[in-house]
Design a protein around this motif. Sequence first.
Motif, short mmCIF file in Angstrom:
data_model
loop_
_atom_site.label_atom_id
_atom_site.label_comp_id
_atom_site.label_asym_id
_atom_site.label_seq_id
_atom_site.Cartn_x
_atom_site.Cartn_y
_atom_site.Cartn_z
N MET A 1 -48.68 -15.80 -35.48
CA MET A 1 -48.96 -14.66 -34.60
C MET A 1 -49.20 -15.16 -33.19
O MET A 1 -49.86 -16.17 -32.97
CB MET A 1 -50.19 -13.90 -35.12
CG MET A 1 -50.50 -12.63 -34.36
SD MET A 1 -51.78 -11.61 -35.16
CE MET A 1 -53.22 -12.66 -34.95
N SER A 2 -48.67 -14.45 -32.20
CA SER A 2 -48.85 -14.81 -30.81
C SER A 2 -50.25 -14.40 -30.35
O SER A 2 -50.57 -13.21 -30.31
CB SER A 2 -47.80 -14.12 -29.93
OG SER A 2 -48.14 -14.25 -28.57
N LYS A 3 -51.07 -15.36 -30.00
CA LYS A 3 -52.44 -15.07 -29.58
C LYS A 3 -52.44 -14.29 -28.27
O LYS A 3 -53.25 -13.37 -28.07
CB LYS A 3 -53.22 -16.37 -29.43
CG LYS A 3 -54.69 -16.13 -29.09
CD LYS A 3 -55.47 -17.44 -29.05
CE LYS A 3 -56.94 -17.17 -28.74
NZ LYS A 3 -57.72 -18.43 -28.69
N THR A 4 -51.53 -14.64 -27.36
CA THR A 4 -51.48 -13.94 -26.07
C THR A 4 -51.12 -12.48 -26.26
O THR A 4 -51.76 -11.58 -25.70
CB THR A 4 -50.45 -14.61 -25.14
OG1 THR A 4 -50.82 -15.98 -24.93
CG2 THR A 4 -50.40 -13.90 -23.79
N LEU A 5 -50.08 -12.22 -27.06
CA LEU A 5 -49.69 -10.84 -27.33
C LEU A 5 -50.82 -10.09 -28.04
O LEU A 5 -51.11 -8.93 -27.73
CB LEU A 5 -48.43 -10.81 -28.18
CG LEU A 5 -47.90 -9.43 -28.59
CD1 LEU A 5 -47.62 -8.56 -27.37
CD2 LEU A 5 -46.65 -9.57 -29.44
N HIS A 6 -51.45 -10.76 -29.00
CA HIS A 6 -52.57 -10.16 -29.73
C HIS A 6 -53.68 -9.75 -28.77
O HIS A 6 -54.20 -8.62 -28.86
CB HIS A 6 -53.10 -11.17 -30.75
CG HIS A 6 -54.35 -10.72 -31.46
ND1 HIS A 6 -54.34 -9.75 -32.43
CD2 HIS A 6 -55.64 -11.11 -31.31
CE1 HIS A 6 -55.57 -9.55 -32.87
NE2 HIS A 6 -56.38 -10.36 -32.21
#
Length: 220
Positions: A1-6
């Motif tokens: 999972m993309s932490k930035t997008l999250h």
Amino acid sequence: MSKTLHNGLEILELLAQYPHGLSLSEISDALGLHRTVAHRLVRTLEAHRLCRRDDHKRISLGTGLVTLAESVEQDLRTLARPVLEELADAVEATAHLVVRESADTVRAMMVIEPRHSDVHIAFRPGQVHPLDRGSAGLAILASMPPRPEERPEVQRARTRGYAVSTGEVVSTTIGISAAVPYRPGGTQAAVGVSVFDASDEERVGAAVLAAAGRLAELLG
């Protein structure tokens, strides 16, 4: 999972709870983000018109979200509106369309208040609740094959065609909902009303069940 997008999506979800906006510091503190990181994420969201700042530098949701939302279940929302309006006026209570959003959550997609009533319940669309709490989620579960350890309310809903819950979504409020007959490849949904008094439960339940059936017919 993309932490930035999250993290960016978490900012949008946070702002949805504060229609009057939040300061950058409030966003940073609420989500446990460094102020620099929060600033960079907000600037990115601003560039896509997903959030905006007012003259006092308070940040709120932007108009770009409206454009994104317009195409979400457009047919379902368009066809559901007159059905919900008729239901709300018939029982003099707030009607709602709830859709299954994930394996264990539902979201209120549309809320229609009655045009003629002495008093009624009001709440905003977009609210998310557990699938197994509230009449809409229970109605959707009742439209599916029985599962181990399911709530007795689901079993009763499967028998009579509509589900009833008390105070599970809004305290002191009774929900009565019926699942929209499922379309292959379509969204699982339920039509329902929120009332203060369920003394006329059978009449209201029949009206809700009829509305769900009518929406299913319109959806083809």
